[in-house]
Design a protein around this motif. Structure first.
Motif, PDB file in Angstrom:
ATOM      1  N   ILE A 194      -0.047  -4.292  -8.065  1.00  0.00           N
ATOM      2  CA  ILE A 194       0.746  -3.242  -7.416  1.00  0.00           C
ATOM      3  C   ILE A 194       1.814  -3.939  -6.584  1.00  0.00           C
ATOM      4  O   ILE A 194       1.503  -4.678  -5.640  1.00  0.00           O
ATOM      5  CB  ILE A 194      -0.123  -2.325  -6.534  1.00  0.00           C
ATOM      6  N   ILE A 195       3.069  -3.714  -6.923  1.00  0.00           N
ATOM      7  CA  ILE A 195       4.170  -4.435  -6.280  1.00  0.00           C
ATOM      8  C   ILE A 195       4.639  -3.732  -5.013  1.00  0.00           C
ATOM      9  O   ILE A 195       4.862  -4.355  -3.976  1.00  0.00           O
ATOM     10  CB  ILE A 195       5.337  -4.583  -7.282  1.00  0.00           C
ATOM     11  N   ASN A 196       4.779  -2.407  -5.089  1.00  0.00           N
ATOM     12  CA  ASN A 196       5.335  -1.689  -3.947  1.00  0.00           C
ATOM     13  C   ASN A 196       4.977  -0.210  -4.045  1.00  0.00           C
ATOM     14  O   ASN A 196       4.812   0.334  -5.136  1.00  0.00           O
ATOM     15  CB  ASN A 196       6.864  -1.857  -3.913  1.00  0.00           C
ATOM     16  N   ILE A 197       4.855   0.440  -2.878  1.00  0.00           N
ATOM     17  CA  ILE A 197       4.622   1.880  -2.821  1.00  0.00           C
ATOM     18  C   ILE A 197       5.554   2.474  -1.773  1.00  0.00           C
ATOM     19  O   ILE A 197       5.562   2.037  -0.614  1.00  0.00           O
ATOM     20  CB  ILE A 197       3.162   2.219  -2.463  1.00  0.00           C
ATOM     21  N   THR A 198       6.353   3.440  -2.169  1.00  0.00           N
ATOM     22  CA  THR A 198       7.225   4.169  -1.242  1.00  0.00           C
ATOM     23  C   THR A 198       6.969   5.665  -1.430  1.00  0.00           C
ATOM     24  O   THR A 198       6.241   6.076  -2.335  1.00  0.00           O
ATOM     25  CB  THR A 198       8.706   3.852  -1.503  1.00  0.00           C
ATOM     26  N   PRO A 204       4.323   9.999  -3.719  1.00  0.00           N
ATOM     27  CA  PRO A 204       4.429   8.536  -3.796  1.00  0.00           C
ATOM     28  C   PRO A 204       5.219   8.063  -5.011  1.00  0.00           C
ATOM     29  O   PRO A 204       5.252   8.719  -6.059  1.00  0.00           O
ATOM     30  CB  PRO A 204       2.963   8.099  -3.912  1.00  0.00           C
ATOM     31  N   ILE A 205       5.859   6.924  -4.847  1.00  0.00           N
ATOM     32  CA  ILE A 205       6.510   6.215  -5.951  1.00  0.00           C
ATOM     33  C   ILE A 205       5.850   4.839  -6.017  1.00  0.00           C
ATOM     34  O   ILE A 205       5.963   4.035  -5.084  1.00  0.00           O
ATOM     35  CB  ILE A 205       8.026   6.085  -5.730  1.00  0.00           C
ATOM     36  N   ILE A 206       5.154   4.569  -7.100  1.00  0.00           N
ATOM     37  CA  ILE A 206       4.330   3.363  -7.230  1.00  0.00           C
ATOM     38  C   ILE A 206       4.969   2.420  -8.237  1.00  0.00           C
ATOM     39  O   ILE A 206       5.262   2.802  -9.368  1.00  0.00           O
ATOM     40  CB  ILE A 206       2.904   3.728  -7.695  1.00  0.00           C
ATOM     41  N   ILE A 221       7.822   1.887 -12.883  1.00  0.00           N
ATOM     42  CA  ILE A 221       7.792   2.748 -11.693  1.00  0.00           C
ATOM     43  C   ILE A 221       7.116   4.072 -12.063  1.00  0.00           C
ATOM     44  O   ILE A 221       7.496   4.714 -13.042  1.00  0.00           O
ATOM     45  CB  ILE A 221       9.210   2.998 -11.153  1.00  0.00           C
ATOM     46  N   PHE A 222       6.121   4.470 -11.263  1.00  0.00           N
ATOM     47  CA  PHE A 222       5.396   5.726 -11.473  1.00  0.00           C
ATOM     48  C   PHE A 222       5.797   6.701 -10.370  1.00  0.00           C
ATOM     49  O   PHE A 222       5.788   6.348  -9.184  1.00  0.00           O
ATOM     50  CB  PHE A 222       3.886   5.489 -11.438  1.00  0.00           C
ATOM     51  N   THR A 223       6.108   7.924 -10.743  1.00  0.00           N
ATOM     52  CA  THR A 223       6.672   8.874  -9.781  1.00  0.00           C
ATOM     53  C   THR A 223       5.656   9.843  -9.185  1.00  0.00           C
ATOM     54  O   THR A 223       6.031  10.725  -8.431  1.00  0.00           O
ATOM     55  CB  THR A 223       7.793   9.683 -10.458  1.00  0.00           C
ATOM     56  N   SER A 224       4.381   9.698  -9.523  1.00  0.00           N
ATOM     57  CA  SER A 224       3.340  10.553  -8.938  1.00  0.00           C
ATOM     58  C   SER A 224       1.987   9.900  -9.142  1.00  0.00           C
ATOM     59  O   SER A 224       1.841   8.971  -9.968  1.00  0.00           O
ATOM     60  CB  SER A 224       3.347  11.947  -9.583  1.00  0.00           C
ATOM     61  N   LEU A 225       0.977  10.387  -8.421  1.00  0.00           N
ATOM     62  CA  LEU A 225      -0.382   9.883  -8.588  1.00  0.00           C
ATOM     63  C   LEU A 225      -0.874  10.172 -10.006  1.00  0.00           C
ATOM     64  O   LEU A 225      -1.520   9.329 -10.635  1.00  0.00           O
ATOM     65  CB  LEU A 225      -1.314  10.529  -7.555  1.00  0.00           C
ATOM     66  N   GLU A 226      -0.577  11.370 -10.512  1.00  0.00           N
ATOM     67  CA  GLU A 226      -1.025  11.718 -11.861  1.00  0.00           C
ATOM     68  C   GLU A 226      -0.363  10.826 -12.899  1.00  0.00           C
ATOM     69  O   GLU A 226      -1.020  10.357 -13.848  1.00  0.00           O
ATOM     70  CB  GLU A 226      -0.719  13.182 -12.158  1.00  0.00           C
ATOM     71  N   ASP A 227       0.914  10.556 -12.745  1.00  0.00           N
ATOM     72  CA  ASP A 227       1.628   9.682 -13.671  1.00  0.00           C
ATOM     73  C   ASP A 227       1.019   8.285 -13.655  1.00  0.00           C
ATOM     74  O   ASP A 227       0.856   7.651 -14.707  1.00  0.00           O
ATOM     75  CB  ASP A 227       3.112   9.630 -13.284  1.00  0.00           C
ATOM     76  N   PHE A 228       0.650   7.803 -12.482  1.00  0.00           N
ATOM     77  CA  PHE A 228       0.044   6.476 -12.369  1.00  0.00           C
ATOM     78  C   PHE A 228      -1.343   6.462 -13.001  1.00  0.00           C
ATOM     79  O   PHE A 228      -1.683   5.545 -13.747  1.00  0.00           O
ATOM     80  CB  PHE A 228      -0.044   6.068 -10.893  1.00  0.00           C
ATOM     81  N   TRP A 229      -2.158   7.501 -12.703  1.00  0.00           N
ATOM     82  CA  TRP A 229      -3.519   7.498 -13.213  1.00  0.00           C
ATOM     83  C   TRP A 229      -3.558   7.469 -14.738  1.00  0.00           C
ATOM     84  O   TRP A 229      -4.396   6.809 -15.350  1.00  0.00           O
ATOM     85  CB  TRP A 229      -4.299   8.737 -12.737  1.00  0.00           C
TER      86      TRP A 229
END
Length: 472
Positions: A194-198, A204-206, A221-229
């Protein structure tokens, strides 16, 4: 000794016409009595009175030697409010709130859907538990904290559930011990790759590192928790203290010293990822530690007697990590075995592999499937009989049964769980022909065939749950 102590205690309380104070019974005797009962019975006893509650709670949450009588596992489903499975099991509507096991419904009572429909919808919670004692389903309340209902579910191990909540914090919760057993782990911001979270107005942007098999690492870059999961694949293993002699003991928060996560982040959810290992201690660790970074490539992990077994991506080599004299994993060895028997046997396009440790040694189970075809299983054991190390196929795993899901492999003894078939593998799969819901099946290794155990499990899985989950 136990009978005389109980008789003396009962006589003294009868003479004075007072309610028995079970907290006055010596703890070692109390533990012996409770060890003869399954957990469901223990928690019913716990709800009898305040003294029962206090002393039982103390033993369950602080004793490092106590174990209860083994019983069948539980099944975790995500219930659809608009299509409840009322034709198969009872709901717990109308009962007071309480611990998961203190409100168990044992028998089907034919609850009227019309009469109770409004109440059911008002009291409905997303996660529902079913007890599979004797393959008979009974529904129970859940004690998963409300704030985790809409988080991402990442896996289960020995009764513990791992969530990533909306604050991007890893949380371990044990629904078997009411709401008291909950552990906060280092957050996602301190997790490897995980490089960065804003944050912006939408959440969140992960930013993370993608590691797909046969590809170079890349940034996404993931634009939501659901997108990341959807692209964060995990399997979790909790590490109990060396003093814990069984799975049951590891359910107390005081007996968990570490958590291991096998993980990968992929760009395309349909592509295979390169799984790595991350470990953290539960006693104040501030970050996650990535293990074996330059070797990588795992497909399954499991815990047994202070050792972690990790199946490598070639699906024949097993790496062993040792915790005997350390609370941090120490690399021990690689077990490199000939996989010729596997290559000659398994030809299906889709498969999943599980590494399992039994009293007789290591087992490697292959689960294979094709579209609109039943799942098949092949079991291989590690053999040293001819002086070499190789995997050989077996038609028997002894007097045990296996339960396999996407998160965990569970060994059960039909002796302790009547109604379960020995030398068999239980699993859940989506119903064929695009039917809604899942079915519970059992595969006989001897007969090489499967049959349906439970006709239909209605469930509407949230993001974070790929299949119904078993809790052992």
């Amino acid at each position: 000794m136990v009978e005389s102590a109980c008789l003396q205690h009962h006589t003294s309380t009868t003479r004075t016409n007072r309610k028995p104070d079970w907290s006055q019974l010596p703890t070692d005797i109390y533990e012996v009595i409770l060890s003869k009962l399954p957990l469901r019975s223990i928690l019913r006893w716990k709800a009898v009175c305040h003294s029962c509650y206090n002393v039982t709670k103390d033993i369950l949450e602080t004793s490092t030697s106590f174990t209860w009588l083994a019983e069948a596992p539980w099944l975790l489903l995500y219930q659809d409010i608009d299509h409840d499975d009322l034709e198969d099991v009872d709901d717990d509507a109308g009962h007071d709130e309480g611990s998961l096991f203190e409100k168990i419904i044992e028998e089907e009572e034919g609850l009227s859907i019309d009469r109770e429909d409004t109440l059911l919808r008002r009291k409905k919670k997303p996660f529902v538990f079913y007890n599979l004692e004797g393959i008979k389903f009974s529904k129970s309340k859940n004690s998963i904290p409300e704030e985790l209902h809409h988080g991402a579910f990442l896996g289960s191990s020995q009764g513990w559930l791992l969530f990533l909540n909306k604050k991007l914090e890893f949380v371990l919760v044990n629904p078997l011990l009411s709401g008291t057993s909950q552990l906060s782990l280092p957050p996602l911001s301190d997790f490897p790759d995980i490089i960065n979270i804003t944050y912006d107005l939408d959440g969140p942007i992960i930013t993370g590192t993608i590691r797909e098999r046969h590809s170079y690492p890349a940034i996404r870059i993931f634009t939501s928790l659901e997108d990341f999961w959807k692209r964060f694949r995990t399997k979790v293993v909790v590490c109990p203290q060396p003093t814990c002699s069984s799975t049951s003991s590891s359910r107390s928060r005081n007996n968990i010293f570490g958590v291991m996560i096998m993980y990968c982040i992929v760009n395309n959810p349909r592509l295979a990822g390169e799984y790595n290992l991350a470990f953290c201690k539960t006693n104040g660790d501030l970050t996650w530690t990535k293990l074996d970074e330059h070797r990588g490539g795992y497909t399954d992990i499991m815990w047994n007697h202070n050792q972690l077994y990790a199946l490598r991506s070639n699906r024949s080599t097993v790496t062993v990590w040792d915790f005997t004299n350390s609370i941090f994993p120490i690399y021990k060895t690689d077990i490199e075995a000939d996989a010729g028997a596997i290559q000659r046997t398994v030809h299906h396009e889709s498969y999943r592999t599980y590494i399992i440790k039994t009293v007789e040694g290591l087992l490697l189970v292959w689960r294979t499937w094709r579209t609109n075809s039943p799942d098949r299983f092949h079991a291989f054991k590690l053999d040293y009989s001819d002086g070499s190390c190789r995997w050989i196929e077996v038609e028997s795993i002894g007097n045990i049964a296996l339960i396999l899901d996407s998160n965990e492999s569970i060994l059960i003894s039909p002796h302790n769980a009547p109604g379960w078939d020995k030398n068999s593998i239980y699993f859940v799969r989506k119903l064929p022909n695009n039917a809604r819901g899942y079915g519970l099946y059992v595969f006989s290794l001897h007969k090489k065939g499967s049959k349906k155990v439970k006709k239909k499990l209605h469930t509407n899985l949230p993001y974070g749950v790929t299949t119904p989950v078993f809790l052992g």
